[in-house]
Design a protein around this motif. Structure first.
Motif, PDB file in Angstrom:
ATOM      1  N   ARG A  36       0.993  11.750   8.091  1.00 35.23           N
ATOM      2  CA  ARG A  36       1.171  11.377   7.785  1.00 35.23           C
ATOM      3  C   ARG A  36       0.885  10.499   6.449  1.00 35.23           C
ATOM      4  NH1 ARG A  36       5.115   8.246   9.302  1.00 35.23           N
ATOM      5  NH2 ARG A  36       5.988   9.725  10.747  1.00 35.23           N
ATOM      6  N   THR A  95       0.568  -1.088   0.208  1.00 36.15           N
ATOM      7  CA  THR A  95       0.217  -0.523   0.230  1.00 36.15           C
ATOM      8  C   THR A  95       0.646   1.563   0.108  1.00 36.15           C
ATOM      9  OG1 THR A  95       0.033   0.095   2.348  1.00 36.15           O
ATOM     10  CG2 THR A  95      -1.834  -1.213   1.303  1.00 36.15           C
ATOM     11  N   ARG A 146      -0.907   8.820   3.494  1.00 32.57           N
ATOM     12  CA  ARG A 146      -2.185   7.759   3.251  1.00 32.57           C
ATOM     13  C   ARG A 146      -1.545   6.646   2.639  1.00 32.57           C
ATOM     14  NH1 ARG A 146      -6.587   9.960   1.618  1.00 32.57           N
ATOM     15  NH2 ARG A 146      -5.088  11.652  -0.399  1.00 32.57           N
TER      16      ARG A 146
END
Lengths: 327, 528
Positions: free
Chosen positions: B268, A138, B270
């Motif tokens: 942060r 991811t 994603r």
């Protein structure tokens, strides 16, 4: 048509997966490949060895139809790599030495892009490989380290059902743990009867995986065969302790780097002359004997080391020039 | 505290040495932009009558005020010059600060080079401090050159100095903004995006403030630098605001940087999708995805530019008034109607800019090749033809989209201003008529990619030549045979001119021939 169709391979199973003879490729003045020969049989893991700039990547790029050969015969899975590129590529998977990725796509997306563009995708194997290589799919490719980029290429290739895997120094940047995962995966591929061309200069990897190896230098094949055949060409290291003081070893054929200290001797012997050396030693009453078979590394070093030394002597120069190094 | 800054001086010297060309180009181009415009303004409004007329025209024109700046002593030469060069100069200096800070802080971190630096005997804050010092120096240099230039143009000394200092202050504020943005995110592009958003908001706030009673401008960093009223009352105290703000941002940036790890940000990233969609698994889908961001960016940019053009189109007559010089300049581009001449000139300019997208999109082919991303792609069952085709389709259809965005922005806003919905299709057409010219550039890029892959930059040279021909052709009195090289010269100048099909057909045919030749030659050449 038949040689290109994956279903009708029975008639051609005896044919090699890759056969190259007299391959020549020049870039301007530089002769990158100079009559290279290479044969890879179906179902084997074939090591493709050579120092940097020897022509490994150029050979692979010709096999992929990215470069056109200037002269010589190249057959890949029964087809012509330039003319039949697309049909052949459905049957092979490729991992470059430095996997370059689109920074904005995630690793998972890129793996699927390659899988879909090749034609087949095995989602179960893909997820299993992601887990084994501990790769987070991811994350955007921009954030991947060199090793992780390499893993993306490896997962994409290993998750395919391709009959031939062309791997160009595929483990650069992988840590030893991942290197061993990679070796397991290649063994599985071999068990499935698929073929692997593994270009590498990590000799331990080649020793662990390959049935046969090919060593090239300056665009030419300098040695090829099974590992044991090649070892035969090189030296075994002997460390021996005898009852009576040793004598006469320096007169034996094929003995090098001899160190004698009373009843103890250390030396290397050409594997072809191993028998004579042992006979001679047994005459002194062997108390202990340690022999170390030559590693591929030694083979490699000997091959290039001797040659380099010869050139240095011949040229009276500290470093060899590329031209001077040609045999 | 001192050890936290160890090595700052070395890093300053290093940055200036490494980026010396970039530093000089930024300073020189901003100074040139400012001083050439100032000299030009001085020439155009050479009499008090002309100044009075210009001031009156601007005063009653919210669009002009919104674009250029507050109404401050526009009937004096200094006031008019500050009006013409103020806002644009402040935006340029802000952009300079943002790009330099992003480049020397977060981009270095992202590339992993900051880690090397930090591993040496270098203080925690040295890199950020060095970046701020370099940008402060650049802003100051720009301010000094502009000040000297304005004095050289015989403008009042006090106002000139104040103008230069205000310009410098803007650079400092946005250096601070970018420094904080660089702490928040891990990605340099987001540093640019975030700081750019602040700049956009600053511009809009001051536009709204300047049209109204000026209160809102006090909330805008651009407004602060204009509240000093150079040449229109000259007051120094408003500079306290940017000074305090910059100091505060630098401190915030320093505090934030000690609370995060090297390479990390506060926001942060994603996680993205685990798997790729089916569309991504086709060459066209992949090409579209890779170029999507650029296509959207160019479209939004040209839409905004078109809107700005349309906003002031109706005022051109008033702005120009009976100024012969400008009237002549605009009229030479053809057409009796001043507004149409203006619009057609702006359309040409917009199309030349849009050709930048066309080239960039088509040259993505070469970019992917040199980045070695094509090799694994072509090692799959994708033919070379299909791959080239996928990017050419994006470039060709993207050209239409980008042109349409510009035309739509112009037509929509101009139509709203003069309450005529018919302007939307009219301006859309005026923009889209340049499609064949853009396609020819796509074709040229493809041709070079196939035949001379190492020389694809020639295409940018060709576009630069078209810029010169299109914008300066008349001024430089270039012969017709030279001008004929530009496809833009063969495109009917809409609105105003007659729409003729023949040149457009020829351009399209040439584009197809060039692209086809590029495709065929690429299929025969080595990849490198």
């Amino acid at each position: 048509m038949s040689p290109l169709s994956p279903r009708t391979t029975t008639a051609t199973d005896r044919d090699p997966a890759i056969s190259i003879s007299g391959l020549v490729k020049t870039f301007g003045q530089v002769r990158a490949l100079d009559g290279l020969d290479l044969t890879v049989s179906k179902g084997e893991v074939h090591g493709f060895l050579g120092p940097n700039g020897a022509g490994k990547t150029t050979t692979i790029r010709i096999l992929l139809g990215l470069l056109r050969a200037d002269a010589g015969e190249v057959r890949l899975l029964g087809g012509d790599p330039w003319r039949d590129a697309v049909a052949l590529h459905r049957r092979l998977a490729y991992v470059p030495g430095d996997v370059s990725l689109w920074p904005k796509l995630t690793g998972g997306e890129i793996i699927d892009v390659f899988a879909r563009l090749r034609g087949d995708i095995d989602p179960v194997r893909r997820d299993e490989l992601l887990e084994r290589f501990e790769l987070d799919p991811t994350k955007k490719a921009r954030t991947y380290s060199k090793g992780n980029r390499q893993k993306v290429g490896l997962v994409a290739a290993l998750a395919s059902n391709a009959e031939l895997l062309i791997l160009d120094e595929p483990t650069s940047g992988l840590d030893p743990l991942m290197e061993s995962v990679f070796q397991d995966c290649v063994r599985e591929v071999k068990e499935q009867g698929r073929t692997v061309l593994l270009s590498s200069h990590i000799l331990a990897e080649v020793e662990a995986l390959c049935d046969r190896v090919h060593i090239i230098r300056n665009g030419r094949t300098v040695e090829s065969g099974t590992l044991s055949e090649l070892r035969h060409l090189t030296r075994t290291s002997i460390d021996v302790q005898t009852e009576r003081p040793l004598d006469g070893l320096d007169g034996l054929k094929g003995v090098h780097d001899l160190h004698v200290d009373g009843t103890r001797a250390r030396f290397d012997v050409d594997t072809a002359h191993l028998d004579e050396a042992i006979r001679h030693l047994s005459g002194f009453g062997i108390r202990s004997l340690n022999s170390r078979p030559p590693t591929l590394e030694e083979l490699f070093l000997r091959h290039y080391g001797d040659e380099l030394a010869r050139e240095r002597r011949a040229n009276g120069r500290p470093a060899p020039t590329p031209e001077g190094a040609a045999r | 505290m001192m050890t936290e800054l160890t090595g700052t001086a070395t890093l300053v010297r290093f940055t200036v040495r490494r980026d010396r060309v970039r530093v000089l180009v930024w300073i020189a181009s901003i100074a040139l932009l400012e001083l050439l415009t100032a000299a030009n303004t001085k020439e155009i409004y050479s009499t008090q009558a002309a100044l009075d007329k210009a001031a009156a025209a601007a005063r009653g024109n919210p669009a002009a005020i919104a674009l250029t700046g507050p109404d401050q002593a526009l009937d004096t030469m200094g006031g008019q010059v500050a009006f013409q060069i103020g806002t644009i100069g402040l935006v340029a200096v802000a952009l300079m600060a943002v790009f330099m800070i992003g480049r020397t802080t977060r981009a270095e971190e992202e590339a992993g080079r900051a880690e090397l630096i930090r591993a040496m005997a270098v203080g925690r804050h040295a890199a950020t401090a060095a970046a701020l010092i370099v940008v402060a120096g650049m802003s100051a240099a720009t301010g000094v050159i502009v000040t000297l230039g304005l004095i050289g143009l015989d403008l009042p000394t006090h106002g000139s100095v104040l103008f230069g200092v205000s310009l410098c202050a803007e650079g400092l504020v946005f250096a601070g903004v970018a420094t904080v943005a660089a702490q928040l995110t891990e990605n340099t592009r987001l540093v640019f995006g975030g700081s750019g958003t602040v700049l956009g908001a600053a511009f809009l706030l001051r536009a709204a403030g300047d049209i109204g009673d000026g209160t809102l401008s006090w909330f805008s960093p651009i407004g602060w630098s204009q509240k000093t009223r150079p040449f229109a009352g000259d007051r120094w105290w408003p500079l306290l605001v940017p000074a305090a703000f910059t100091l505060a941002l630098a401190v915030v940036g320093a505090v934030l940087s000690t609370r995060r790890d090297v390479d990390a940000g506060f926001i942060r990233p994603r996680p993205g999708p685990r798997t790729g969609t089916a569309a991504l698994g086709r060459p066209l889908g992949l090409a579209l995805r890779l170029q999507r961001g650029s296509l959207i960016g160019w479209s939004v940019g040209l839409f905004a530019a078109g809107a700005a053009i349309g906003w002031i189109a109706d005022d051109v007559k008033d702005l120009v008034g009976d100024n012969e010089a400008i009237r002549k300049t605009i009229a030479q581009f053809g057409g009796a109607d001043l507004t149409d001449s203006y619009l057609s000139t702006q359309m040409l300019f917009g199309a030349l800019v849009a050709a930048g997208f066309a080239l960039q999109a088509a040259l993505r082919l070469r970019g992917e090749e040199t980045a070695l991303r094509v090799e694994p792609l072509l090692a799959t069952a994708v033919s070379r033809g299909r791959w080239v085709f996928s990017h050419l389709v994006v470039a060709l259809s993207g050209s239409v989209i980008v042109l349409a965005a510009g035309g739509l922005g112009c037509g929509l806003v101009y139509g709203l201003v003069i309450k005529d919905a018919g302007q939307i299709p009219r301006m859309l057409g005026a923009a889209l008529v340049y499609t064949p010219a853009l396609w020819l550039f796509v074709g040229l890029a493809a041709l070079l990619f196939g035949l001379f892959p190492r020389g694809v930059a020639v295409a940018w040279g060709a576009l630069a030549a078209c810029f010169v021909i299109g914008l300066l052709g008349e001024v430089l009195e270039l012969p017709d045979w030279v001008k004929d090289f530009s496809p833009f010269e063969h495109t009917p100048r809409l609105p105003g001119a007659d729409l003729t099909a023949l040149p457009l057909t020829v351009l399209t045919a040439l584009a197809i021939a060039a692209a086809g030749t590029g495709l065929l030659t690429f299929q025969r050449r080595d990849m490198f």
